[in-house]
Design an enzyme around this catalytic site. Structure first.
Site, short mmCIF file in Angstrom:
data_model
loop_
_atom_site.label_atom_id
_atom_site.label_comp_id
_atom_site.label_asym_id
_atom_site.label_seq_id
_atom_site.Cartn_x
_atom_site.Cartn_y
_atom_site.Cartn_z
N ARG A 68 3.42 64.76 134.70
CA ARG A 68 2.71 65.28 135.88
C ARG A 68 1.47 66.04 135.45
O ARG A 68 1.48 66.78 134.47
CB ARG A 68 3.63 66.24 136.64
CG ARG A 68 2.93 67.03 137.70
CD ARG A 68 3.88 67.91 138.46
NE ARG A 68 4.24 69.13 137.78
CZ ARG A 68 3.62 70.31 137.93
NH1 ARG A 68 2.56 70.41 138.72
NH2 ARG A 68 4.04 71.38 137.29
N HIS A 106 9.38 72.97 132.16
CA HIS A 106 8.59 73.45 133.29
C HIS A 106 8.81 72.64 134.57
O HIS A 106 8.79 73.19 135.65
CB HIS A 106 7.11 73.39 132.91
CG HIS A 106 6.19 73.90 133.96
ND1 HIS A 106 6.29 75.18 134.47
CD2 HIS A 106 5.14 73.33 134.62
CE1 HIS A 106 5.34 75.36 135.38
NE2 HIS A 106 4.64 74.26 135.50
N GLU A 123 -1.82 77.12 133.23
CA GLU A 123 -2.85 76.26 132.65
C GLU A 123 -4.24 76.77 133.06
O GLU A 123 -5.24 76.53 132.39
CB GLU A 123 -2.64 74.85 133.20
CG GLU A 123 -3.43 73.79 132.51
CD GLU A 123 -2.81 72.42 132.79
OE1 GLU A 123 -1.59 72.26 132.64
OE2 GLU A 123 -3.57 71.52 133.15
N ARG A 173 -0.40 67.95 129.61
CA ARG A 173 0.61 68.90 129.11
C ARG A 173 1.47 68.34 127.99
O ARG A 173 1.82 69.06 127.05
CB ARG A 173 1.49 69.33 130.26
CG ARG A 173 0.73 70.21 131.19
CD ARG A 173 1.53 70.62 132.38
NE ARG A 173 0.73 71.54 133.15
CZ ARG A 173 1.07 72.02 134.32
NH1 ARG A 173 2.21 71.65 134.87
NH2 ARG A 173 0.30 72.86 134.96
N PHE A 232 -8.41 71.74 135.19
CA PHE A 232 -7.01 71.67 134.77
C PHE A 232 -6.86 70.47 133.85
O PHE A 232 -7.69 69.56 133.87
CB PHE A 232 -6.11 71.52 136.01
CG PHE A 232 -5.25 72.72 136.29
CD1 PHE A 232 -5.78 74.00 136.29
CD2 PHE A 232 -3.90 72.57 136.59
CE1 PHE A 232 -4.98 75.10 136.56
CE2 PHE A 232 -3.10 73.67 136.87
CZ PHE A 232 -3.63 74.93 136.85
N HIS A 284 5.89 72.85 129.55
CA HIS A 284 4.56 73.45 129.68
C HIS A 284 4.16 74.03 128.34
O HIS A 284 4.98 74.72 127.70
CB HIS A 284 4.59 74.55 130.75
CG HIS A 284 3.23 74.94 131.22
ND1 HIS A 284 2.35 75.63 130.43
CD2 HIS A 284 2.59 74.71 132.40
CE1 HIS A 284 1.22 75.82 131.11
NE2 HIS A 284 1.35 75.27 132.30
C1 FAD Z 1 6.29 79.25 137.21
C2 FAD Z 1 5.81 77.99 137.87
C3 FAD Z 1 4.47 77.82 138.15
C4 FAD Z 1 4.01 76.65 138.77
N1 FAD Z 1 2.67 76.51 139.01
C5 FAD Z 1 2.23 75.41 139.65
C6 FAD Z 1 0.85 75.26 140.00
O1 FAD Z 1 0.04 76.14 139.77
N2 FAD Z 1 0.47 74.12 140.63
C7 FAD Z 1 1.35 73.13 140.94
O2 FAD Z 1 0.93 72.13 141.53
N3 FAD Z 1 2.66 73.25 140.64
C8 FAD Z 1 3.12 74.36 140.01
N4 FAD Z 1 4.46 74.47 139.70
C9 FAD Z 1 5.39 73.46 140.21
C10 FAD Z 1 5.61 73.69 141.70
O3 FAD Z 1 5.48 75.05 142.01
C11 FAD Z 1 6.98 73.23 142.16
O4 FAD Z 1 7.22 71.92 141.73
C12 FAD Z 1 7.09 73.26 143.67
O5 FAD Z 1 6.65 74.49 144.20
C13 FAD Z 1 8.51 72.98 144.13
O6 FAD Z 1 8.58 73.15 145.52
P1 FAD Z 1 9.86 72.71 146.32
O7 FAD Z 1 9.59 73.03 147.73
O8 FAD Z 1 10.19 71.32 145.95
O9 FAD Z 1 11.01 73.64 145.73
P2 FAD Z 1 11.22 75.23 145.75
O10 FAD Z 1 10.00 75.96 146.12
O11 FAD Z 1 11.88 75.58 144.47
O12 FAD Z 1 12.26 75.43 146.91
C14 FAD Z 1 13.59 74.99 146.78
C15 FAD Z 1 14.38 75.52 147.95
O13 FAD Z 1 15.66 74.92 147.92
C16 FAD Z 1 16.63 75.89 148.20
N5 FAD Z 1 17.89 75.44 147.57
C17 FAD Z 1 18.12 75.06 146.31
N6 FAD Z 1 19.40 74.70 146.15
C18 FAD Z 1 19.99 74.83 147.34
C19 FAD Z 1 21.31 74.63 147.84
N7 FAD Z 1 22.32 74.20 147.07
N8 FAD Z 1 21.55 74.89 149.14
C20 FAD Z 1 20.58 75.35 149.95
N9 FAD Z 1 19.32 75.57 149.54
C21 FAD Z 1 19.03 75.31 148.26
C22 FAD Z 1 16.08 77.18 147.62
O14 FAD Z 1 16.63 78.28 148.30
C23 FAD Z 1 14.58 77.01 147.94
O15 FAD Z 1 14.31 77.51 149.23
C24 FAD Z 1 4.92 75.64 139.10
C25 FAD Z 1 6.28 75.81 138.83
C26 FAD Z 1 6.71 76.96 138.22
C27 FAD Z 1 8.18 77.09 137.90
#
Ligand code: FAD
Length: 560
Positions: A375, A340, A241, A272, A113, A228
């Site tokens: 990041r 991203h 990536e 990135r 990566f 990204h």
């Molecule tokens: C397309 C994509 C691909 C990615 N690929 C990678 C990768 O390969 N490797 C890597 O390390 N990172 C990757 N990332 C980044 C990484 O996936 C995210 O940063 C990470 O998964 C975020 O996790 P989280 O638990 O913080 O948030 P999320 O998984 O987004 O969860 C947020 C939660 O909060 C809840 N929520 C939001 N607002 C409210 C509210 N007002 N009230 C109640 N609940 C709420 C939602 O329902 C959800 O359950 C990627 C991101 C994207 C967008």
């Protein structure tokens, strides 16, 4: 009124991991989420999760790569802790049932990566996030906790400098509820929808960050927005990536592998920010392709062969075929950078604690900071699990000793009064119009390249939109799944964050990581080796600065 010891908001990887830790610590825990947990954006993660488990690799190298990737803005004590936890975290997730891809000898397969010295990204084909999310969700299923599904948090209740609970909207009934809590963990994920072109899901509206900011929490380093390099043209769906990790090449309209000029040592696998700027520069200087959806470059996978492309990048093939009518096995994929990831977020310490007592944060909504100004791919999934667990443990310990929450009979009324005003107006602003104008403004004024004039214009336009937002009108008066109301809520949250991003970017007169000022093209360690902290005031964000934690790596110029 509902009552719990620890309430975790957000059921992505960070929220689920925090909830698991808090339950295991013996607390009464509720998990509250606006989406079904498995629909969280974590499930969209494709490329993989970093851990230095290879024989040639080491935790030390992971630490160094992350510090360098952050353009020296990451806190080195946090990065050291984070990288040490990587191996045990991945092993734990495997024991929870994550089915990772394997190398021929049966060991965990790893792909290269950007910004990493060695192949360090462990993956489950190109659906790593979903594999992790499903395994964690199943693991959580064997614990006792309360789930509030499709509930949107709209406000935190803070009294005497301490969190007492929150107010949330139940989407299915349209009713607002108070939830009393000794400790709240915000794990509400990304805010990418602030921009028009983003790889983030529609739900990624930064609600938790805005709610925390309203409640007096400090937001850290919000001006650092990751773009990204390879999003599919038009839809901005992410092309992982991992595609370049597997050997994919970037080419301009003359068929030249232009990354050789920008990053002679690692070409397509530079970090990135570097690759995104290279693509934008190629297009701006007339060396890209032009089409009805703007400029773009090509990502070529054809030389890797059908078998490899279809087995390692299964989802990518599907996306390209469905959304662009392109078969990556035989044709190049048209790509251009898109928003991203937010490096910034709710400022926390190593254990997820914020400056508000009883309020914790983890995952993409938080800023520890390990990503600093940029990041590295694969470090975010790891962050959700490492710091989700820390926040859950710390919130549980805090809740065990905290006094019973004190809610007043007027709390619910006060929290919902502004929202009721939205529905009682006979005329006013349409939230979706405000949202579209905000997204365009952020794209035009606070994109990959910024300068004083664009940022001043950005501040002016976002402030005007915020003023108009005071007169939002919600036309739909129904209770059941009122998307007009949730759209309005999300729009006001994003407008608040948009202002913090643009004000922070205007103030930071240097270029570092993802923050590229054409009028200040150099990194300025003497003045700007510090974190931005934004506090909400009625006049807008008040900025302050905090030192970066150094342990052993002295800043040097970042070359790839
Ligand atoms: C397309 C994509 C691909 C990615 N690929 C990678 C990768 O390969 N490797 C890597 O390390 N990172 C990757 N990332 C980044 C990484 O996936 C995210 O940063 C990470 O998964 C975020 O996790 P989280 O638990 O913080 O948030 P999320 O998984 O987004 O969860 C947020 C939660 O909060 C809840 N929520 C939001 N607002 C409210 C509210 N007002 N009230 C109640 N609940 C709420 C939602 O329902 C959800 O359950 C990627 C991101 C994207 C967008």
């Amino acid at each position: 009124m509902e009552r719990h010891e620890v309430v975790v908001v957000g059921a992505g990887l960070a929220g689920q991991r925090a909830a698991l830790a808090a339950v295991q610590a013996g607390r009464d825990v509720a998990l509250l989420s606006k989406l079904h947990p498995l629909r969280s954006h974590s499930g969209a993660a494709q490329g993989g999760i970093n851990a230095a488990v290879g024989a040639e690799d080491s935790v030390e190298t992971h630490i160094f790569d992350t510090v360098k990737g952050s353009d020296y803005l990451g806190d080195q004590d946090a990065i050291e802790f984070f990288c040490r936890e990587a191996g045990p975290t991945v092993v734990e997730m495997e024991h929870f049932g994550t089915i990772f891809s394997r190398a021929d000898d049966g060991s965990l397969a790893r792909r290269p990566f950007g910004g990493a010295h060695f192949p360090r990204t462990i993956y489950a084909a190109d659906r790593t996030g979903l594999a992790l999310l499903q395994a964690l969700w199943e693991r959580l299923g064997s614990e006792t906790l309360t789930l509030y599904e499709e509930w949107d948090v709209t406000r935190l209740i803070v009294r005497d400098g301490r969190v007492q609970g929150l107010v949330a909207l139940d989407r299915a009934s349209g009713e607002f509820h108070e939830v009393a809590a000794r400790a709240v963990v915000l794990a509400t994920g990304p805010a990418g929808r602030v921009y028009a072109k983003t790889t983030n899901a529609h739900s990624c509206t930064g609600d938790g960050i805005a709610v925390a900011y309203d409640a007096g929490a400090l937001l850290k380093d919000m001006e650092f927005v990751q773009f990204h390099p390879t999003a599919l043209l038009e839809s901005s769906i992410l092309i992982t990536e991992g595609a370049r990790g597997e050997g994919g090449l970037l080419k301009n309209a003359s068929g030249e592998r232009f990354m050789v000029r920008y990053a002679p040592h690692v070409q397509e696998l530079a970090s990135r920010d570097v690759v995104s700027r290279a693509i934008v520069t190629e297009v701006r200087e007339g060396r890209g392709f032009q089409g009805p959806f703007g400029g773009y470059v090509h990502l070529e996978l054809m030389h890797l062969g059908k078998e490899r492309v279809e087995s390692r990048l299964t989802e990518i093939c599907d996306y390209a075929r469905r959304f662009a009518g392109i078969d990556p096995v035989t044709e190049p994929i048209p790509v251009y950078p898109a928003q991203h990831y937010m490096m910034g977020g709710i400022g926390t310490d190593l254990h997820g604690a914020t400056n508000v007592r009883g309020l914790f944060a983890a995952g993409e909504a938080a800023c520890v900071s390990i990503h600093g100004a940029n990041r590295l791919g694969g470090n975010s999934l790891l962050e959700t699990l490492v710091f989700g667990k820390q926040a859950g443990v710390a919130a549980a310990a805090y809740a065990a000793g905290a006094p019973a929450p004190e809610l007043h009979s007027t709390d619910l009324d006060e929290a919902t009064a502004p929202l009721r005003a939205w529905s009682s107006r006979s005329e006013g602003e349409d939230p979706s119009t405000l949202r579209t104008e905000m997204q365009r403004t952020m794209e035009e004024c606070v994109g990959i390249y910024r300068d004083e004039a664009s940022l001043m214009e950005g501040i002016r336009r976002i402030r005007a939109l915020r003023q108009r937002a005071e007169r939002i009108r919600v036309v739909d008066r129904s209770g059941v799944y009122n998307l007009n109301l949730t759209d309005a809520l999300e729009t006001t949250h994003m407008l608040e964050l948009a202002e913090v991003i643009v004000v922070g970017a205007y103030a930071r007169t240097e270029s570092r990581g993802a923050h590229a000022r054409t009028d200040y093209p150099k990194r300025d360690d003497a003045r700007w080796m510090r974190h931005t902290l934004a506090r909400r005031t009625p006049e807008g964000p008040a900025l302050d600065y905090a030192p970066v934690a150094f342990t052993r790596f002295e800043p040097t110029e970042r070359v790839y």
